[in-house]
Scaffold this active site. Structure first.
Site, PDB file in Angstrom:
ATOM      1  N   LYS A 175       0.836  -1.212   0.000  1.00 14.60           N
ATOM      2  CA  LYS A 175       0.000   0.000   0.000  1.00 14.60           C
ATOM      3  C   LYS A 175       0.866   1.255   0.000  1.00 14.60           C
ATOM      4  O   LYS A 175       0.660   2.170  -0.777  1.00 14.60           O
ATOM      5  CB  LYS A 175      -0.886  -0.021   1.247  1.00 14.60           C
ATOM      6  CG  LYS A 175      -1.480   1.299   1.683  1.00 14.60           C
ATOM      7  CD  LYS A 175      -2.260   1.124   2.968  1.00 14.60           C
ATOM      8  CE  LYS A 175      -2.610   2.416   3.651  1.00 14.60           C
ATOM      9  NZ  LYS A 175      -1.472   3.148   4.200  1.00 14.60           N
ATOM     10  N   ASN A 176       1.864   1.260   0.887  1.00 16.92           N
ATOM     11  CA  ASN A 176       2.636   2.490   1.045  1.00 16.92           C
ATOM     12  C   ASN A 176       3.690   2.689  -0.037  1.00 16.92           C
ATOM     13  O   ASN A 176       4.387   3.692  -0.045  1.00 16.92           O
ATOM     14  CB  ASN A 176       3.279   2.537   2.440  1.00 16.92           C
ATOM     15  CG  ASN A 176       2.232   2.790   3.512  1.00 16.92           C
ATOM     16  OD1 ASN A 176       1.090   3.117   3.200  1.00 16.92           O
ATOM     17  ND2 ASN A 176       2.614   2.627   4.775  1.00 16.92           N
ATOM     18  N   CYS A 231      -5.692   7.623   8.594  1.00 18.84           N
ATOM     19  CA  CYS A 231      -5.791   7.179   9.990  1.00 18.84           C
ATOM     20  C   CYS A 231      -5.407   8.316  10.928  1.00 18.84           C
ATOM     21  O   CYS A 231      -4.327   8.896  10.798  1.00 18.84           O
ATOM     22  CB  CYS A 231      -4.858   5.992  10.231  1.00 18.84           C
ATOM     23  SG  CYS A 231      -5.449   4.477   9.484  1.00 18.84           S
ATOM     24  N   ARG A 279      -1.093  14.487  12.956  1.00 17.17           N
ATOM     25  CA  ARG A 279      -0.199  14.232  11.818  1.00 17.17           C
ATOM     26  C   ARG A 279       0.034  15.525  11.024  1.00 17.17           C
ATOM     27  O   ARG A 279      -0.576  15.734   9.963  1.00 17.17           O
ATOM     28  CB  ARG A 279      -0.753  13.106  10.954  1.00 17.17           C
ATOM     29  CG  ARG A 279      -0.829  11.798  11.731  1.00 17.17           C
ATOM     30  CD  ARG A 279      -1.412  10.673  10.924  1.00 17.17           C
ATOM     31  NE  ARG A 279      -0.445  10.023  10.074  1.00 17.17           N
ATOM     32  CZ  ARG A 279      -0.748   9.004   9.265  1.00 17.17           C
ATOM     33  NH1 ARG A 279      -1.978   8.558   9.208  1.00 17.17           N
ATOM     34  NH2 ARG A 279       0.187   8.438   8.531  1.00 17.17           N
ATOM     35  N   ASP A 333       3.762   0.651  12.164  1.00 22.67           N
ATOM     36  CA  ASP A 333       2.538   0.046  11.604  1.00 22.67           C
ATOM     37  C   ASP A 333       2.385  -1.423  11.971  1.00 22.67           C
ATOM     38  O   ASP A 333       1.393  -2.051  11.585  1.00 22.67           O
ATOM     39  CB  ASP A 333       2.528   0.189  10.071  1.00 22.67           C
ATOM     40  CG  ASP A 333       2.113   1.582   9.632  1.00 22.67           C
ATOM     41  OD1 ASP A 333       1.792   2.410  10.501  1.00 22.67           O
ATOM     42  OD2 ASP A 333       2.115   1.840   8.414  1.00 22.67           O
ATOM     43  N   ARG A 349      -9.499  -0.509   3.684  1.00 27.92           N
ATOM     44  CA  ARG A 349      -8.730   0.584   3.082  1.00 27.92           C
ATOM     45  C   ARG A 349      -7.314   0.139   2.737  1.00 27.92           C
ATOM     46  O   ARG A 349      -6.699   0.666   1.819  1.00 27.92           O
ATOM     47  CB  ARG A 349      -8.550   1.690   4.145  1.00 27.92           C
ATOM     48  CG  ARG A 349      -9.512   2.793   4.145  1.00 27.92           C
ATOM     49  CD  ARG A 349      -8.940   3.919   4.983  1.00 27.92           C
ATOM     50  NE  ARG A 349      -7.574   4.182   4.578  1.00 27.92           N
ATOM     51  CZ  ARG A 349      -6.604   4.559   5.406  1.00 27.92           C
ATOM     52  NH1 ARG A 349      -6.848   4.731   6.676  1.00 27.92           N
ATOM     53  NH2 ARG A 349      -5.387   4.789   4.945  1.00 27.92           N
TER      54      ARG A 349
END
Ligand code: UD1
Length: 407
Positions: free
Chosen positions: A22-23, A116, A121, A297, A387
């Site tokens: 994903k990242n 999230c 952030r 994570d 997600r």
């Protein structure tokens, strides 16, 4: 929105595959706004964040062709579009629109970027980096109307600020150096992709050096998702080592394996397959940090594991207040004590129950707990998990889990 119904206590075994990261996928997708070319991407994960990123690209005028094994994205002709706030408020990686739009159009707008919210952030490093490249910031508008150049010094190796700095600098006619950059495999994946698409980016111990380049059509296979691989490896240990995690890149998980083996677990690696088994004989202790340290994570997923065995301690140094989710575990019987950026997790008999999923990774951890606990659990807000975990329910069902997502 949506909930998982889990009938826990069943034995889980078999193989579970790891999808594309994903990242890594998200920064690459947003970078396509800056890269004026046709790109073929393999191994894109089937997750909501990717769907949203593709919708945002289409709004800018990208043409997308879906093949069975790949997606072709043509960004040769784009026009600036104010990104849809409904989309950007759902996905953290939409912050990369800033660097991408600065590079392609010379301006961008700071919007309420979502994702999230396990912690405050801020994006102050991102803005500082754009200023170092010569951008002007006035209210929500950021303008970069000259060739980006200069040195960026990041106060922390922030993944997001590194990615945005790289993307914003792609047009440089001179040179940009990024000191204090993030070294996560997904950052390296983005750079590999960009170099394959004609960029000239070199990685030195000290800095990332961007010297422009010429954009060209390219193809790239997204690297395996290290967080998904870690999540299912923890699940493997929770179910007696009967789960083989396939298609992972174990090289990315050194600190994660170290934490497990220090406490007695054993890791079997065969090519891209991982099985974690054995007995935990010492309390698990982890301290999160930027890569190559233990990934933040993966810390929530250790909670059900610690509770099952001898307890443990989590020290969080990336997002110091990333412990809000523990109150959801408390509803399932977890005993813990939190003091600042450290949480002590005590051995606890976790049980079934009803909880609210607060964010992506904590959501996966709550599902793991529910799978181990006898009886029915209801986990509200399943959308937060799908997600970021590709084909989540089907993959777990493939191991024998009784899990359903209902709206
Ligand atoms: C990315 C990942 C996220 C992961 C995190 C850390 C994506 C889409 N998200 O998030 O899954 O948990 O890396 O590996 O890739 N910070 C500031 N100011 C800034 C930027 C960051 O103070 O402008 C701080 C953050 O609050 C945090 C630390 O720097 O304390 C690291 O954050 P960062 O690496 O930027 O995380 P994200 O890129 O948001």
């Amino acid at each position: 929105m949506g909930k998982f119904i889990v009938n826990g206590g069943r034995e889980l075994k078999g193989e579970i595959s790891v999808s594309g990261s994903k990242n890594c996928a998200l920064p690459i997708l947003f970078s396509l706004i800056a890269v004026k070319s046709v790109t073929k991407l393999y191994n894109l994960p089937k997750i909501k964040d990717v769907e949203l990123a593709l919708k945002i690209l289409v709004d800018f005028g990208a043409k997308i062709i879906y093949n069975i094994d790949s997606v072709i994205i043509d960004t040769t002709e784009l026009e600036f579009m104010m990104p849809n706030t409904e989309y950007v408020s759902q996905i953290r990686a939409s912050t990369y629109l800033l660097g991408a739009c600065l590079c392609r159009f010379g301006y961008a707008y700071n919007q309420p970027f979502g994702g999230c919210n396990f912690s405050n952030r801020p994006i102050d490093y991102h803005l500082m980096a754009f200023s170092a490249l010569g951008a002007e910031i006035s209210g929500d508008k950021i303008t970069l109307d000259k060739s980006p150049a200069g040195d960026i010094y990041l106060p922390n190796p922030s993944v997001g600020a590194t990615v945005n700095s790289v993307i914003a600098s792609l047009n440089t006619e001179m040179c940009v150096r990024i000191f204090g950059y993030a070294k996560e495999p997904h950052v390296v994946g983005l750079i590999d992709f960009l170099n394959g698409a004609g960029a000239d980016i070199s990685i030195t111990d000290e800095a990332l050096v961007i010297s422009g380049g010429t954009q060209k059509n390219s193809s790239y296979k997204i690297i395996p998702d290290m967080i998904e691989a870690g999540t299912y490896s923890v699940l493997s240990l929770m179910f007696g080592g009967n789960i083989k995690v396939t298609g992972a890149d174990a090289e990315h998980l050194g600190s994660f394996f170290h934490a497990l083996t220090k406490s007695g677990a054993s890791i079997q690696r065969l090519g891209n397959d991982i099985t974690v088994s054995g007995k935990i004989t010492r309390p698990l202790r982890i301290t999160t940090g930027p890569y190559p340290s233990f990934p933040t994570d993966l810390q929530p997923q250790f909670v059900p594991l610690m509770a099952m065995f001898l307890g443990g301690q989590i020290t969080e140094t990336v997002f110091e207040d990333r412990f809000g989710y523990l109150s959801e575990f408390e509803k399932l019987g977890l005993y813990y004590q939190r003091s600042g950026s450290t949480a002590n997790i005590f051995p606890s008999k976790l049980k079934n129950g009803t909880t609210d999923i607060p964010d992506l990774r904590a959501g996966a951890a709550l599902v793991m707990s529910a799978l181990r606990s006898e009886g029915e659990s209801v986990l509200n807000n399943s959308f937060r998990v799908i997600r970021g975990y590709s084909d989540f329910v089907n993959k777990l069902r493939g191991l024998g889990a009784d899990i359903t997502e209902v709206n």
